[in-house]
Design an enzyme around this catalytic site. Structure first.
Site, PDB file in Angstrom:
ATOM      1  N   SER A 139      -9.718   1.715   2.857  1.00  0.00           N
ATOM      2  CA  SER A 139      -9.037   2.578   1.846  1.00  0.00           C
ATOM      3  C   SER A 139      -7.925   1.666   0.714  1.00  0.00           C
ATOM      4  CB  SER A 139      -8.351   3.286   2.047  1.00  0.00           C
ATOM      5  OG  SER A 139      -7.305   3.582   3.733  1.00  0.00           O
ATOM      6  N   LYS A 144       0.870  -1.217   0.520  1.00  0.00           N
ATOM      7  CA  LYS A 144      -0.126   0.279  -0.126  1.00  0.00           C
ATOM      8  C   LYS A 144       0.476   1.074  -0.399  1.00  0.00           C
ATOM      9  CE  LYS A 144      -3.870   1.962   2.628  1.00  0.00           C
ATOM     10  NZ  LYS A 144      -4.653   2.372   3.788  1.00  0.00           N
ATOM     11  N   SER A 150     -10.217  -0.304   6.872  1.00  0.00           N
ATOM     12  CA  SER A 150      -9.514   0.262   5.733  1.00  0.00           C
ATOM     13  C   SER A 150      -9.030  -1.920   5.197  1.00  0.00           C
ATOM     14  CB  SER A 150      -8.658   0.842   5.144  1.00  0.00           C
ATOM     15  OG  SER A 150      -9.179   1.849   5.015  1.00  0.00           O
TER      16      SER A 150
HETATM   17  N1  GLN Z   1     -13.390   4.123   5.992  1.00  0.00           N
HETATM   18  C1  GLN Z   1     -13.192   4.584   7.214  1.00  0.00           C
HETATM   19  C2  GLN Z   1     -12.361   6.523   6.898  1.00  0.00           C
HETATM   20  O1  GLN Z   1     -12.476   7.562   5.660  1.00  0.00           O
HETATM   21  C3  GLN Z   1     -12.059   4.424   7.365  1.00  0.00           C
HETATM   22  C4  GLN Z   1     -10.557   4.575   6.510  1.00  0.00           C
HETATM   23  C5  GLN Z   1      -9.233   3.599   6.897  1.00  0.00           C
HETATM   24  O2  GLN Z   1      -9.903   2.478   8.124  1.00  0.00           O
HETATM   25  N2  GLN Z   1      -8.327   3.540   6.671  1.00  0.00           N
HETATM   26  O3  GLN Z   1     -11.789   7.410   7.701  1.00  0.00           O
END
Ligand code: GLN
Length: 485
Positions: free
Chosen positions: A152, A76, A176
């Site tokens: 994400s 990532k 995410s």
């Molecule tokens: N979807 C959540 C956010 O937008 C979690 C994102 C994540 O875990 N990095 O913050």
């Protein structure tokens, strides 16, 4: 080759049926063929990957290989990796070549001898659930190119689902790893907070961020977690505990396992087809010898609200370092220093990141701190207490990972609250700092459904065991999207 497990790949490498260079080349070829349509990778550097593969082959030849030496992995783009463009999905870091390795990268590459294939696309600064906030454009779900892969860690999920990498790293602040795993038919694990070092992982919400493996099976997750986890003195929240072999309990029988079903996860708000697949998985677990108990997480309905105070508060502080002075993007024209800061941040950050910075600065500001930030911290404690009470009645908690399957690109992009609700079942786990997994448990039409397993602190090996036994009895996790042969 592309359907082999990490164990099988390792055996093939040891038996010289294939070299790491050949295996890496095979994946690089697949990336050149399919990445243009999927947009899973932001950066690929074949020369760098092949050089690492050659070094791995020498290590294998010298008899110094570990269990994953020579195996390719997708990283990532939130992890700093020396000599690699490291963008975090943002224009702000679109010119940032990292001078050092994150601990996760160092452990995988230099420690275990894995070969990084490239840096995967992601929501900007990991803020999102669909990968649509990336400066590098959305990622397409390999199961349906009109749909999002989740976020994400959407690029990592799409890469592994499309067999552009056997395994990938992800990070999970509110879901995410688990939500994109769910939407792409993968197995992903968010460890207990503090198990994997955050050093060199670009910070979003430091009290919630945690890295973990994304793979096709629980067994592969366990093997990758073995390389990622461990104490690191460069991360002040890293936990100094004896190292563990996360594969040690994989085969343990499930007789007598108590599975807690939180009634709050089985009410309204979940797609009925998702719920049907989750219920079928419960029946499968009963066949495997587990029994279910109803538990309650009475404050879990507050988790999204608390998270969207705490995470933006931490983000607004963490992202203040991106000011155009030391690294990253700088506005080309400005009148003085204050104007340079302001134009750099106005131009370098996307809309969702700006929204979070504004919310975070607001909830931390004088006069609002007690009403929002402190209140959210109190809810966070109540949520952790709910889990502690539930784990008196059960060994693992089970429910859906996401309230729906992969949604269409653009479907939720205009409505942040709808987007935030995609993480309704995952966020409480981060607030409590617990380990959580998602694994494939069926399909709704042609789209994968994910099952979430939540464990008590440091119960990663148990979670992986519970997931692995299910994967021995079912084949959902073996299904691959069509059209990428
Ligand atoms: N979807 C959540 C956010 O937008 C979690 C994102 C994540 O875990 N990095 O913050």
């Amino acid at each position: 080759m592309i359907e082999k497990s990490l164990k099988e790949l390792s055996q093939a490498l040891a038996a010289k049926k294939i070299s790491s260079v050949e295996l890496t080349q095979l994946y690089l070829d697949r990336i050149s063929r399919f990445n243009p349509q999927l947009n899973a990778f932001i950066t690929v550097n074949g020369d760098k990957s092949l050089a690492a593969a050659r070094a791995a082959d020498q290590r294998i030849a010298r008899g110094e290989a570990g269990p994953l030496t020579g195996i390719p992995v997708a990283q990532k783009d939130i992890f700093c990796a020396e000599g690699w463009l490291t963008t975090c999905g943002s224009k702000m870091l679109s010119n940032f070549v990292s001078p050092y390795d994150a601990t996760v990268i160092e452990r995988m590459e230099r420690g275990a001898g894995l070969v990084s294939l490239g840096k995967t696309n992601m929501d900007e600064f990991a803020m999102g659930s669909s990968n649509e906030t990336s400066f590098y454009g959305p990622v397409r779900n390999p199961w349906d190119p009109e749909r999002v892969p989740g976020g994400s860690s959407g690029g990592s999920a799409a890469a592994v689902a499309a067999r552009l990498a056997p395994v990938a790293s992800g990070t999970d602040t509110g879901g995410s790893i688990r939500q994109p795993a769910s939407l792409c038919n993968l197995t992903g694990l968010k460890p207990t907070y503090g198990v994997v070092s955050r050093y060199g992982m670009i910070a979003f919400a430091s009290s919630l961020d945690q890295a973990g493996p994304m793979a096709r099976s629980a067994e592969d997750c366990a093997l990758l977690l073995n390389t990622m986890a461990g104490f690191d003195e460069r991360d002040s929240t890293s936990l100094d505990r004896p190292s563990e072999d996360y594969t040690r309990d994989l085969e343990r029988p499930l007789e007598g396992l108590r599975i807690g079903l939180p009634k709050e996860f089985f009410g309204d708000g979940c797609d009925p087809e998702v719920m049907a697949a989750v219920r079928a998985a419960i029946a499968e677990y009963e066949k495997l010898g587990a029994r279910t108990v109803e538990v309650s997480l009475p404050n879990s309905h507050l988790s999204v609200a608390a998270y969207y105070v705490i995470a933006p508060a931490e983000a607004s502080s963490n992202l203040s370092r991106f000011d155009g002075v030391r690294y990253g993007y700088r506005a080309p024209e400005y009148t003085d220093l204050a104007d340079m800061y302001s134009k750099t941040r106005a131009q370098g950050f996307g809309a969702e990141v700006k929204r979070r910075i504004l919310i975070g600065a607001y909830v931390l500001s004088h006069g609002y701190y007690d009403a929002y930030y402190l209140q959210a911290q109190r809810i966070r404690r109540l949520i952790a207490d709910d889990f502690a009470a539930a784990f008196k009645e059960c060994d693992v908690i089970l429910g859906p990972t996401s309230p729906g399957t992969a949604f269409k690109l653009g479907e939720k992009a205009a409505d942040p609250v709808q987007m935030y609700l995609s993480d309704i079942y995952t966020i409480a786990v981060n607030l409590a700092g617990l380990p959580g997994m998602s694994l494939p448990c069926g399909f709704a039409g042609s789209l994968p459904v994910g099952l979430q397993l939540i464990g008590n602190y440091f119960a990663e090996a148990r979670l992986l065991n519970v997931a692995h036994r299910y994967q021995q009895a079912t084949d959902w996790h073996r299904r691959a999207p069509a059209g990428l042969e």
